[in-house]
Scaffold this motif. Structure first.
Motif, PDB file in Angstrom:
ATOM      1  N   LEU A 250     -48.542 -84.900  31.534  1.00  0.00           N
ATOM      2  CA  LEU A 250     -48.457 -83.615  30.830  1.00  0.00           C
ATOM      3  C   LEU A 250     -48.735 -83.779  29.338  1.00  0.00           C
ATOM      4  N   LEU A 251     -49.717 -83.033  28.869  1.00  0.00           N
ATOM      5  CA  LEU A 251     -50.071 -82.978  27.450  1.00  0.00           C
ATOM      6  C   LEU A 251     -50.156 -81.496  27.105  1.00  0.00           C
ATOM      7  N   MET A 252     -49.230 -81.000  26.291  1.00  0.00           N
ATOM      8  CA  MET A 252     -49.151 -79.557  26.057  1.00  0.00           C
ATOM      9  C   MET A 252     -49.226 -79.226  24.565  1.00  0.00           C
ATOM     10  N   PRO A 253     -49.722 -78.024  24.231  1.00  0.00           N
ATOM     11  CA  PRO A 253     -49.794 -77.640  22.811  1.00  0.00           C
ATOM     12  C   PRO A 253     -48.410 -77.594  22.175  1.00  0.00           C
ATOM     13  N   SER A 254     -48.333 -78.038  20.945  1.00  0.00           N
ATOM     14  CA  SER A 254     -47.086 -77.964  20.195  1.00  0.00           C
ATOM     15  C   SER A 254     -46.977 -76.609  19.508  1.00  0.00           C
ATOM     16  N   PRO A 255     -45.771 -76.041  19.420  1.00  0.00           N
ATOM     17  CA  PRO A 255     -45.615 -74.779  18.694  1.00  0.00           C
ATOM     18  C   PRO A 255     -45.709 -74.968  17.186  1.00  0.00           C
ATOM     19  N   ARG A 256     -45.721 -76.198  16.734  1.00  0.00           N
ATOM     20  CA  ARG A 256     -45.813 -76.487  15.304  1.00  0.00           C
ATOM     21  C   ARG A 256     -47.186 -77.054  14.977  1.00  0.00           C
ATOM     22  N   ALA A 257     -47.546 -76.941  13.694  1.00  0.00           N
ATOM     23  CA  ALA A 257     -48.830 -77.453  13.227  1.00  0.00           C
ATOM     24  C   ALA A 257     -48.588 -78.290  11.979  1.00  0.00           C
ATOM     25  N   ASN A 258     -49.611 -78.996  11.573  1.00  0.00           N
ATOM     26  CA  ASN A 258     -49.556 -79.798  10.355  1.00  0.00           C
ATOM     27  C   ASN A 258     -50.159 -78.970   9.228  1.00  0.00           C
ATOM     28  N   LEU A 259     -49.365 -78.740   8.190  1.00  0.00           N
ATOM     29  CA  LEU A 259     -49.664 -77.726   7.186  1.00  0.00           C
ATOM     30  C   LEU A 259     -49.884 -78.339   5.807  1.00  0.00           C
ATOM     31  N   LEU A 260     -50.766 -77.709   5.054  1.00  0.00           N
ATOM     32  CA  LEU A 260     -50.972 -78.038   3.643  1.00  0.00           C
ATOM     33  C   LEU A 260     -50.368 -76.910   2.817  1.00  0.00           C
ATOM     34  N   VAL A 261     -49.455 -77.258   1.917  1.00  0.00           N
ATOM     35  CA  VAL A 261     -48.793 -76.268   1.068  1.00  0.00           C
ATOM     36  C   VAL A 261     -49.077 -76.620  -0.386  1.00  0.00           C
ATOM     37  N   ILE A 262     -49.641 -75.660  -1.117  1.00  0.00           N
ATOM     38  CA  ILE A 262     -49.962 -75.853  -2.529  1.00  0.00           C
ATOM     39  C   ILE A 262     -49.406 -74.674  -3.315  1.00  0.00           C
ATOM     40  N   ARG A 263     -48.678 -74.945  -4.353  1.00  0.00           N
ATOM     41  CA  ARG A 263     -48.187 -73.878  -5.206  1.00  0.00           C
ATOM     42  C   ARG A 263     -49.367 -73.196  -5.894  1.00  0.00           C
ATOM     43  N   GLU A 264     -49.306 -71.873  -5.995  1.00  0.00           N
ATOM     44  CA  GLU A 264     -50.440 -71.090  -6.494  1.00  0.00           C
ATOM     45  C   GLU A 264     -50.917 -71.561  -7.861  1.00  0.00           C
ATOM     46  N   ASP A 265     -49.999 -71.810  -8.766  1.00  0.00           N
ATOM     47  CA  ASP A 265     -50.421 -72.149 -10.125  1.00  0.00           C
ATOM     48  C   ASP A 265     -50.909 -73.591 -10.259  1.00  0.00           C
ATOM     49  N   ALA A 266     -50.864 -74.355  -9.176  1.00  0.00           N
ATOM     50  CA  ALA A 266     -51.436 -75.701  -9.190  1.00  0.00           C
ATOM     51  C   ALA A 266     -52.748 -75.768  -8.415  1.00  0.00           C
ATOM     52  N   ALA A 267     -53.077 -74.694  -7.687  1.00  0.00           N
ATOM     53  CA  ALA A 267     -54.241 -74.723  -6.794  1.00  0.00           C
ATOM     54  C   ALA A 267     -55.557 -74.875  -7.543  1.00  0.00           C
ATOM     55  N   THR A 268     -55.605 -74.487  -8.816  1.00  0.00           N
ATOM     56  CA  THR A 268     -56.859 -74.567  -9.572  1.00  0.00           C
ATOM     57  C   THR A 268     -57.020 -75.882 -10.322  1.00  0.00           C
ATOM     58  N   LEU A 269     -56.004 -76.743 -10.303  1.00  0.00           N
ATOM     59  CA  LEU A 269     -56.131 -78.029 -10.987  1.00  0.00           C
ATOM     60  C   LEU A 269     -57.199 -78.873 -10.283  1.00  0.00           C
ATOM     61  N   PRO A 270     -58.101 -79.471 -11.039  1.00  0.00           N
ATOM     62  CA  PRO A 270     -59.209 -80.226 -10.408  1.00  0.00           C
ATOM     63  C   PRO A 270     -58.747 -81.288  -9.425  1.00  0.00           C
ATOM     64  N   VAL A 271     -57.705 -82.039  -9.763  1.00  0.00           N
ATOM     65  CA  VAL A 271     -57.274 -83.112  -8.871  1.00  0.00           C
ATOM     66  C   VAL A 271     -56.707 -82.545  -7.568  1.00  0.00           C
ATOM     67  N   VAL A 272     -56.053 -81.391  -7.645  1.00  0.00           N
ATOM     68  CA  VAL A 272     -55.518 -80.758  -6.436  1.00  0.00           C
ATOM     69  C   VAL A 272     -56.659 -80.241  -5.562  1.00  0.00           C
ATOM     70  N   LYS A 273     -57.639 -79.596  -6.172  1.00  0.00           N
ATOM     71  CA  LYS A 273     -58.784 -79.086  -5.421  1.00  0.00           C
ATOM     72  C   LYS A 273     -59.537 -80.230  -4.755  1.00  0.00           C
ATOM     73  N   ARG A 274     -59.688 -81.330  -5.474  1.00  0.00           N
ATOM     74  CA  ARG A 274     -60.428 -82.468  -4.924  1.00  0.00           C
ATOM     75  C   ARG A 274     -59.696 -83.067  -3.730  1.00  0.00           C
ATOM     76  N   PHE A 275     -58.383 -83.225  -3.856  1.00  0.00           N
ATOM     77  CA  PHE A 275     -57.609 -83.799  -2.763  1.00  0.00           C
ATOM     78  C   PHE A 275     -57.594 -82.859  -1.561  1.00  0.00           C
ATOM     79  N   ALA A 276     -57.451 -81.553  -1.805  1.00  0.00           N
ATOM     80  CA  ALA A 276     -57.418 -80.593  -0.700  1.00  0.00           C
ATOM     81  C   ALA A 276     -58.733 -80.599   0.072  1.00  0.00           C
ATOM     82  N   THR A 277     -59.844 -80.710  -0.631  1.00  0.00           N
ATOM     83  CA  THR A 277     -61.147 -80.769   0.037  1.00  0.00           C
ATOM     84  C   THR A 277     -61.241 -82.013   0.917  1.00  0.00           C
ATOM     85  N   TRP A 278     -60.824 -83.149   0.377  1.00  0.00           N
ATOM     86  CA  TRP A 278     -60.830 -84.387   1.164  1.00  0.00           C
ATOM     87  C   TRP A 278     -59.910 -84.269   2.368  1.00  0.00           C
TER      88      TRP A 278
END
Length: 296
Positions: A250-278
């Motif tokens: 038995l291999l079944m879907p999990s009700p949970r997922a692996n999530l990326l959480v970024i605070r809004e005021d940090a989302a525009t920082l270049p290093v954050v954008k670069r890491f999120a893309t990777w």
């Protein structure tokens, strides 16, 4: 009144409440009480002579005037914050990653060399903790979490639930989960094992050792202490290495997922954008790897 400005603190309280859409969340961000946020907003409304929020049922919603003020305030408040608290150069080249130890060990660390090679000037700080700590404004921090999609955050990849065991123990116990002794069934105290066990047709409650960390639970399974119900993304490296095997089909879907959480005021920082893309590219490959493990 145009020759004077309203109190800065009232503007900050309004901007946080309007941006977050909730007085309680604004209070948490500014380390105040919801009542204090409400008083500051009322003070600003009195100063401006405008209604900025209106109550709709149990919710507070921005009026047209409130939305217009929020649109005008964002840039000036951010500029004022940067003027008062100038960031050293290092702040732009240091990235903090908050995640769980299990997710770091099984998924992040084996891949991190790729980001380090592509961004050698970025210093990484990996924090493994169960607590969700809110960073100060504009700190370069991202969080990798395992939770329900409705909890918030960007879904990087979904997951599957399965039972794993050391090869010798799997042969000894057999493939019928309803016959596994309770004492040889391990528990991860915050996992979704009950869902898998119900789907496998067993009513036996695990009575073996219990752990609060998913990676340690897999360590215990690898040591032959019992069968563990776990996530495929965590178990996959050990399944490939042969130190663990799938104990049941038995291999079944999990009700949970692996999530990326970024605070809004940090989302525009270049290093954050670069890491999120990777990170998103690595997640796409992981989704393909998990799918490839499923039976045809």
């Amino acid at each position: 009144m145009r020759d004077r400005l309203p109190p800065l603190f009232s503007l900050q309280a309004f901007e946080a409440a309007a941006r977050l859409g909730n007085f309680s969340r604004a209070a948490g961000e500014l380390h105040l009480t919801p009542g204090a946020i409400s008083r500051q907003v009322r003070q600003l409304e009195d100063w401006c002579g405008q209604t900025l929020f209106e109550r709709v049922g149990n919710q507070m919603r921005l009026t047209v005037e409130g939305r217009e003020l929020l649109a005008r305030l964002g840039g000036p408040l951010a500029a004022l914050h940067e003027a008062v608290y100038p960031e050293p150069e290092e702040a732009h080249t240091t990235l903090q990653i908050a995640t769980l130890g299990s997710l770091a060990r099984a998924w992040l660390l084996p891949r991190l060399h790729g980001f380090i090679a592509a961004a050698p000037t970025v210093r990484l700080i990996v924090q493994t903790d169960y607590a969700l700590v809110r960073p100060p404004p504009r700190v370069a921090l991202v969080a990798l979490r395992h939770g329900r999609p409705e909890d918030g955050g960007e879904i990087l990849f979904g997951d599957r639930l399965l039972a794993v065991a050391a090869p010798a123990l799997a042969r000894q116990l057999g493939r019928d989960a309803t016959r596994w002794p309770a004492a040889r069934m391990l528990s991860h105290v915050t996992g979704d094992a009950p869902l898998w066990l119900a789907a496998a047709g067993t009513t036996t409650a695990p009575a073996g050792p219990a752990f609060n960390d998913a990676a340690v639970t897999l360590d215990a399974a690898e040591a032959g202490l019992g069968v563990a119900v776990t996530r495929l993304s965590l178990a996959l490296p050990r399944l490939r290495a042969g130190t663990l095997v799938q104990a049941h089909e038995l291999l079944m879907p999990s009700p949970r997922a692996n999530l990326l959480v970024i605070r809004e005021d940090a989302a525009t920082l270049p290093v954050v954008k670069r890491f999120a893309t990777w990170l998103r590219e690595e997640a796409r490959q992981t989704s393909a790897d998990l799918k490839a493990w499923e039976p045809a």
